[in-house]
Design a protein around this motif. Structure first.
Motif, PDB file in Angstrom:
ATOM      1  N   THR A  46       0.672  -1.050   0.154  1.00 28.26           N
ATOM      2  CA  THR A  46       0.066   0.103  -0.074  1.00 28.26           C
ATOM      3  C   THR A  46       0.951   1.175  -0.120  1.00 28.26           C
ATOM      4  N   GLN A  91       0.902   5.619  -0.275  1.00 30.47           N
ATOM      5  CA  GLN A  91      -0.045   6.989  -0.340  1.00 30.47           C
ATOM      6  C   GLN A  91       0.936   8.215  -0.270  1.00 30.47           C
ATOM      7  N   HIS A 148      -3.025  10.417  -3.168  1.00 27.50           N
ATOM      8  CA  HIS A 148      -3.348   9.381  -4.216  1.00 27.50           C
ATOM      9  C   HIS A 148      -2.968   7.933  -3.574  1.00 27.50           C
ATOM     10  N   THR A 149      -3.732   7.088  -3.216  1.00 26.61           N
ATOM     11  CA  THR A 149      -3.747   6.047  -2.595  1.00 26.61           C
ATOM     12  C   THR A 149      -3.578   4.654  -3.632  1.00 26.61           C
ATOM     13  N   SER A 150      -2.831   3.755  -3.480  1.00 27.39           N
ATOM     14  CA  SER A 150      -2.764   2.512  -4.271  1.00 27.39           C
ATOM     15  C   SER A 150      -2.393   1.209  -3.555  1.00 27.39           C
ATOM     16  N   SER A 151      -3.146   0.103  -3.892  1.00 29.47           N
ATOM     17  CA  SER A 151      -2.717  -0.844  -3.056  1.00 29.47           C
ATOM     18  C   SER A 151      -2.873  -2.147  -3.802  1.00 29.47           C
ATOM     19  N   ASP A 210      -6.460  -5.225  -6.692  1.00 26.35           N
ATOM     20  CA  ASP A 210      -6.003  -4.029  -6.870  1.00 26.35           C
ATOM     21  C   ASP A 210      -6.946  -2.946  -6.661  1.00 26.35           C
ATOM     22  N   SER A 254      -7.175   1.546  -6.245  1.00 25.99           N
ATOM     23  CA  SER A 254      -6.515   2.869  -6.215  1.00 25.99           C
ATOM     24  C   SER A 254      -7.751   3.945  -5.557  1.00 25.99           C
ATOM     25  N   THR A 282      -7.952   8.336  -5.699  1.00 25.52           N
ATOM     26  CA  THR A 282      -7.445   9.851  -5.807  1.00 25.52           C
ATOM     27  C   THR A 282      -8.774  10.607  -5.127  1.00 25.52           C
ATOM     28  N   ARG A 330     -12.675   6.151  -6.407  1.00 25.53           N
ATOM     29  CA  ARG A 330     -11.872   5.085  -5.972  1.00 25.53           C
ATOM     30  C   ARG A 330     -12.200   3.903  -7.006  1.00 25.53           C
TER      31      ARG A 330
END
Length: 871
Positions: free
Chosen positions: A347, A349, A369-372, A427, A429, A431, A458
Motif C-alpha cells: 500500500t 499513499q 493518491h493511494t494505491s494498493s 488491486d 486505487s 484519488t 476509487r
C-alpha cells in the motif's frame, strides 16, 4: 452523469485552490488537518517517554474532544510488545479483535467491522475483498498515535457505521528540533523454535532560514520479521447417520483435519514528511507512506473423513444427546495436502496540502493518491490413501485421534492425487481532493462555522482473477517418486496439551512448491498454467463520491455546554462490470450496473461540564458504510475438491447490494481526577439497516454440485451496549509503591439481527463481554506492564454443508497475556524484555453445542529483547 473529464476538472480546481494559500495572516495554529481532520481535532502527536507521560497525552485527547474518542499514543504502542497496529488497538475500550497466526487480525468497534480507516486523516485501505485498511499491515513503530472516533461529526469522512480509526504518523514540526531514534529487537517463537530480527529508525530535523521561513524533514522506517507456527485441529462438519446406533439418528463429525503451518511474516514500511512554513500564516507539507506485508507459509495437513464402516461396539454417545463421543472407523480414506501459501500486501499513499490561518478564517487543502495491491500464491502436491482403522475421541478439550493397522511412514501406502496451483490478485486505487474552511465567530453562542467539500474516485478490480490450475495425477504411488515425500517434521502436534493426534505420517516436500512449473513438470503435467481466470470471474468497480458538509461549533452563553452540530451530504455513483451466473438457470450473463444515491447525514455532539473534571457527553448521528467490493462483484468463483466432492464450494457477489445505514445514540459520563487518573462510562444504541449476510445453497455447475454463498441485504439490526474504564497511578502510596498503576476497562454489547424464520441472531465475531486489565509500574529507571485481554464466547460464522443445514459456529471465550519489563540506562538508551501469548492460549470452537467440536488452535509463545536508542 460525471465522466473522467469532469472529475479531472474538479480535481485540478481543488489543486489550484491549494496554490492560492499564499496570503498573509495570523500565526499557523498547530499541524494541518488532512482529509477528514477536524480543525479542532486532537493535539499534535509528540514523542513522549515514560508510561505515565503517554497516559497523560491519551487522556488529554479524550478529555478535550467534543465527541467520544479514545486514543493510544507513542509509548502505548511501543512499550508493550505490540507487533502491529491491531495488537495496540485491542486494549481500547469497545474494540475487539480476531487473531491470525498469533497476531491481531480483524478489528471491530462495538461489534461492527463497518468502519472508516484513515491515515493522517485521509482514507486508506488494503486492496482485497473489503474496503478498509488491514491494520496488521502496519508495524507499530511507524505510528505516533491512534485515535478511535466512536461518534461521528460532519467533518469526518463518511463510511464508518461503527466509527473511524485514524492512524497518525510523525511530522518534523512535532519535534522542537533534531530527533534521531532507533530500535533493535530479536523475537523468538517457542513452537517454531526460531528467532528473527526487527528494526526501526527515525530521523527528523527542522531549521529556520532568513528569507524562506522554516523547513522540516522526517524519515521513519521499520523492518519486521517474525517466525511463527500455528497448529489447527478440526472435526469435520456434523453429519446425521442412521447406521451408528440401531433405530437412532446420530450426529457424527465428518472425520478430522490436522494442520501444522509454519512460516515468516515480514513487514517493511516507511514514511517521509516535508513541512515548510514560509511565514506565520502559511504551512505547506508533502508526505508519503509505504507499507508492505508478506506472509510466507508452509502447511502440512492430513484429513481422515468418517468411513462407511466402524468397529462394532465402538460408538459411544455423549450422555443425554444424539452426539457421537467416540468411535473407531475402519478402512477410512485419507488425504495429505502439503502446500506453500504466500500472501503479500503493498500500500502506498502520497499527499500534499497546506493550511492558511488568517485573523478569523482558516483554510486547509489536501490532495492525495493511494494505491494498493494484494496477491495470493498457493502451490503444492496432495496425496491419498486408506488406513485400516481411525479412532476419534471428542470428549477432550482438543479431540483425540489415532490411526492403526497402516504404516503411514511407508510410501507404498500413498498415491499421488494431484498438484495444486492457485494465484489471485486484488488491486485498488483512490484519488481524493479536499478543501475545508473554518471561520471563527465573535458570538456569544456560536464559536465557529466550518464547511468543506471532497471529491474522490476509487477503483477496485481482480484481473486476472483467481487462476485455478489444480491438476490431477493418476497412476503414481508414493514409491514411484519417494523424493517428493518426507516424514512430517512437526509430529509434536499441539505440544504440551496431552491430546493424541495422528502426528507421524509422510508429507509432501515443499522445497520445489514455489517453482510451480517445475513441480508440475515433475509429475508429467503438461497443461500450461492459464494466464488469466475465466472472463466470467473478472470484475471491475469504480466509485465516485462528492461530499460537502457544514458544521457549527457552539458554546452555551450562560451554561457550561459546548458542542457541534452539522450536516454532511454525500453523492455516490457506483459502476460495477463483469459477468454473473443466474441462480435459477446457472447461465452466465454480462453485468454492467450503474447506480447512484445521495445520503444526508446529520450529526450532533454535546459536552456538559458538571464540575471540576466532570463531563457528560451526548451524541446523535446517521452514518453509512458501502458494501465490500467482493460483495458487489458479480462474478462466480468455484473451488472443487478432487478428493472429496462433497466439499466443493463457491462464492458469488451481488451488484445490487445497498449500503448499510445506521442511526446512532451515545451518552457518556467522565471524571478526571488528575492528568493520568480518570474513570468513565458510556452507553450506546445503534439501529442498523441493510446488514449484508450470506445465503448458501447447493448449485450444479458443469455437472458437479457446489455449495454457493451469495450475499444479500438482511433485515434491520439493533446493537446496544455499555463501556466502562478506569486508570490511575497510585502516587499516594509510600516509597517504591507509588510507581504502581492500573488500567481496566470492560465492554458489554448486545446485538440482534432479524433473520426471518430463524428469528433474531447475534452479529458474527462479536463477544457480548470483553475486558482489559493492565498492571503498570513506572519508577525511576524501571518500567513494567502486564496486560490481560479477554473476550467471551462469540458467533464466528455459519457453516453450510451440501445437502445439510446451515450450522452456527461459536468460538469459546479466551484470554491473551502480554508483558514487558524495561530498564532505562539514561535518556538515550533503554533495554526491554517482552513476551506475547505468555499463557500459550488454546482457542477452541464448536458447532452450535459444545458436544459438536469444530476447531482448536495453538500459537507460539513469543519472547523478545529490544534495545531503544535516541540521540
Amino acid at each position: 452523469m460525471q465522466d473522467d473529464t469532469s472529475f479531472k476538472k474538479r480535481l485540478m480546481a481543488a489543486m489550484a485552490a491549494l496554490t492560492t494559500l499564499q496570503a498573509g495572516g495570523a500565526h499557523a495554529q498547530g499541524p494541518m488537518p488532512a482529509e477528514g481532520d477536524a480543525a479542532s481535532g486532537p493535539p499534535p502527536a509528540v514523542l513522549v517517554s515514560g508510561k505515565r507521560a503517554s497516559l497523560v497525552s491519551a487522556q488529554q485527547i479524550k478529555r478535550d474532544s467534543i465527541g467520544i474518542v479514545d486514543a493510544v499514543v507513542a509509548e502505548d504502542i511501543t512499550r508493550l510488545p505490540d507487533i502491529n497496529v491491531t495488537d495496540a488497538l485491542q486494549r481500547i475500550t469497545g474494540v475487539q479483535i480476531l487473531r491470525d497466526r498469533g497476531e491481531g487480525a480483524g478489528v471491530a468497534i462495538r461489534g461492527l467491522t463497518q468502519m472508516e480507516t484513515t491515515l493522517n486523516g485521509r482514507e486508506v485501505f488494503t486492496a482485497g475483498a473489503g474496503r478498509n485498511l488491514d491494520f496488521a499491515d502496519i508495524p507499530a513503530e511507524l505510528l505516533a498515535g491512534i485515535d478511535v472516533y466512536k461518534t461521528s461529526s460532519a467533518n469526518l469522512l463518511d463510511g464508518g457505521v461503527g466509527g473511524t480509526i485514524d492512524l497518525r504518523t510523525r511530522r518534523p514540526f512535532d519535534f522542537s528540533g533534531r530527533q534521531i531514534a532507533g530500535s533493535v529487537r530479536a523475537i523468538h517463537g517457542d513452537l517454531v523454535k526460531h528467532t528473527q530480527p526487527q528494526l526501526s529508525f527515525l530521523a527528523s530535523d527542522r531549521w529556520n532560514t532568513a528569507d524562506h521561513g522554516e523547513f522540516g524533514v522526517l524519515v521513519n522506517v521499520a523492518h519486521q520479521k517474525r517466525a511463527w507456527r500455528e497448529d489447527q485441529k478440526s472435526a469435520g462438519n456434523p453429519l446425521t447417520r442412521n447406521d451408528i446406533v440401531p433405530g437412532q439418528a446420530v450426529i457424527v463429525p465428518n472425520g478430522t483435519s490436522e494442520t501444522t503451518s509454519i512460516g515468516d511474516r515480514e513487514r517493511n514500511a516507511g514514511a517521509f514528511a516535508l513541512q515548510w512554513r514560509p511565514n506565520q500564516a502559511l504551512e505547506l507539507y508533502a508526505e508519503g507512506n509505504y507499507a508492505e506485508f508478506k506472509t510466507l507459509q508452509d502447511s502440512h495437513q492430513i484429513n481422515v473423513p468418517a468411513a462407511p464402516t466402524f468397529v462394532a461396539g465402538s460408538p459411544v454417545l455423549f450422555p443425554g444427546t444424539n452426539d457421537l463421543k467416540s468411535i473407531t472407523w475402519t478402512n477410512a480414506p485419507f488425504s495429505v495436502l502439503s502446500f506453500a501459501r504466500d500472501t503479500s500486501d503493498r500500500t502506498r499513499q502520497v499527499a500534499a496540502g497546506g493550511r492558511w490561518t488568517g485573523t478569523a478564517l482558516t483554510l486547509t487543502a489536501d490532495v492525495s493518491h493511494t494505491s494498493s495491491h494484494d496477491q495470493l500464491f498457493y502451490s503444492g502436491p496432495y496425496l491419498g490413501g486408506n488406513v485400516a482403522s481411525f479412532t476419534q475421541d471428542l470428549s477432550t478439550h482438543i479431540p483425540g485421534t489415532a490411526v492403526a493397522g497402516t504404516n503411514l511412514l511407508d510410501p507404498a501406502n500413498y498415491r499421488y492425487a494431484g498438484v495444486a496451483y492457485r494465484t489471485r490478485p486484488f488491486d485498488g486505487s483512490l484519488t481524493a481532493a479536499r478543501l475545508d474552511g473554518d471561520y471563527r465567530l465573535a458570538h456569544a453562542v456560536f464559536d465557529a462555522v466550518s464547511a468543506g467539500v471532497r471529491l474522490a474516485r476509487r477503483s477496485a478490480g481482480n484481473t486476472p482473477g483467481l487462476v485455478f490450475a489444480d491438476a490431477d495425477v493418476t497412476g503414481l504411488k508414493g514409491t514411484d517418486k519417494p523424493g517428493y515425500l518426507m516424514p512430517n517434521p512437526y509430529s509434536d502436534f499441539f505440544p504440551g496439551q496431552g491430546v493424541p493426534g495422528i502426528g507421524t505420517f509422510l508429507v509432501g516436500d515443499l522445497a520445489t512448491a514455489r517453482d510451480a512449473a517445475g513441480l508440475r513438470g515433475a509429475f508429467g503435467i503438461t497443461a500450461p498454467i492459464p494466464a488469466s481466470a475465466s472472463p466470467d470471474t473478472l470484475w471491475a468497480i469504480r466509485e465516485d463520491t462528492q461530499s460537502a458538509y457544514v458544521m457549527a461549533t457552539f458554546k452555551g452563553a450562560d451554561t457550561p455546554v459546548d458542542g457541534n452540530a452539522g450536516l454532511r451530504v454525500v453523492h455516490t455513483r457506483e459502476r460495477v462490470s463483469g459477468a454473473q451466473t443466474v441462480p435459477t438457470s446457472h447461465a452466465v450473463a454480462p453485468v454492467d450496473v450503474d447506480d447512484s444515491h445521495t445520503d444526508v447525514l446529520p450529526s450532533m455532539n454535546l459536552r456538559y461540564r458538571l464540575g471540576d473534571g466532570m463531563y457528560l457527553r451526548g451524541a446523535a448521528s446517521k452514518t453509512i458504510t458501502r458494501p465490500d467490493f467482493n460483495q458487489l462483484s458479480p462474478s462466480l468463483t468455484l473451488i472443487s475438491n478432487a478428493i472429496d466432492p462433497s466439499l466443493n464450494k463457491g462464492s458469488a457477489g451481488n451488484p445490487d447490494l445497498k449500503a448499510v445505514r445506521s442511526t446512532n445514540w451515545d451518552l457518556a459520563a467522565e471524571r478526571y481526577f488528575s492528568p493520568a487518573t480518570s474513570v468513565y462510562a458510556t452507553v450506546f444504541l445503534k439501529h442498523v439497516d441493510g446488514f449484508v449476510t450470506n445465503v448458501s445453497a447447493p448449485e450444479t455447475h458443469d455437472g458437479a454440485v457446489y455449495q454457493i454463498s451469495r450475499p444479500h441485504n438482511a433485515n434491520a439490526a439493533r446493537i446496544a451496549g455499555a463501556e466502562a474504564g478506569y486508570q490511575q497511578f497510585f502516587d499516594a502510596l509510600p516509597g517504591w509503591m507509588r510507581g504502581l498503576g492500573v488500567q481496566a476497562n470492560i465492554t458489554y454489547v448486545h446485538s440482534a439481527m432479524s433473520d426471518g424464520a430463524a428469528g433474531d441472531q447475534p452479529l458474527p465475531n462479536l463477544s457480548r463481554r470483553s475486558a482489559n486489565l493492565v498492571g503498570m509500574y513506572e519508577q525511576g529507571a524501571i518500567s513494567a506492564r502486564i496486560a490481560y485481554n479477554w473476550r467471551d464466547k462469540f458467533l464466528s460464522g455459519y457453516t453450510s454443508v451440501v445437502g445439510g443445514a446451515t450450522l452456527p459456529t461459536y468460538m469459546r471465550g479466551y484470554g491473551w497475556l502480554d508483558a514487558s519489563l524495561a530498564y532505562r540506562f539514561n535518556d538515550r538508551i533503554s533495554l526491554a524484555l517482552e513476551g506475547t501469548n505468555l499463557l500459550r492460549t488454546v482457542r477452541t470452537a464448536y458447532y452450535g453445542v459444545t458436544t459438536q467440536p469444530q476447531s482448536a488452535w495453538i500459537n507460539d509463545r513469543q519472547i523478545g529483547i529490544v534495545a531503544v536508542m535516541r540521540l
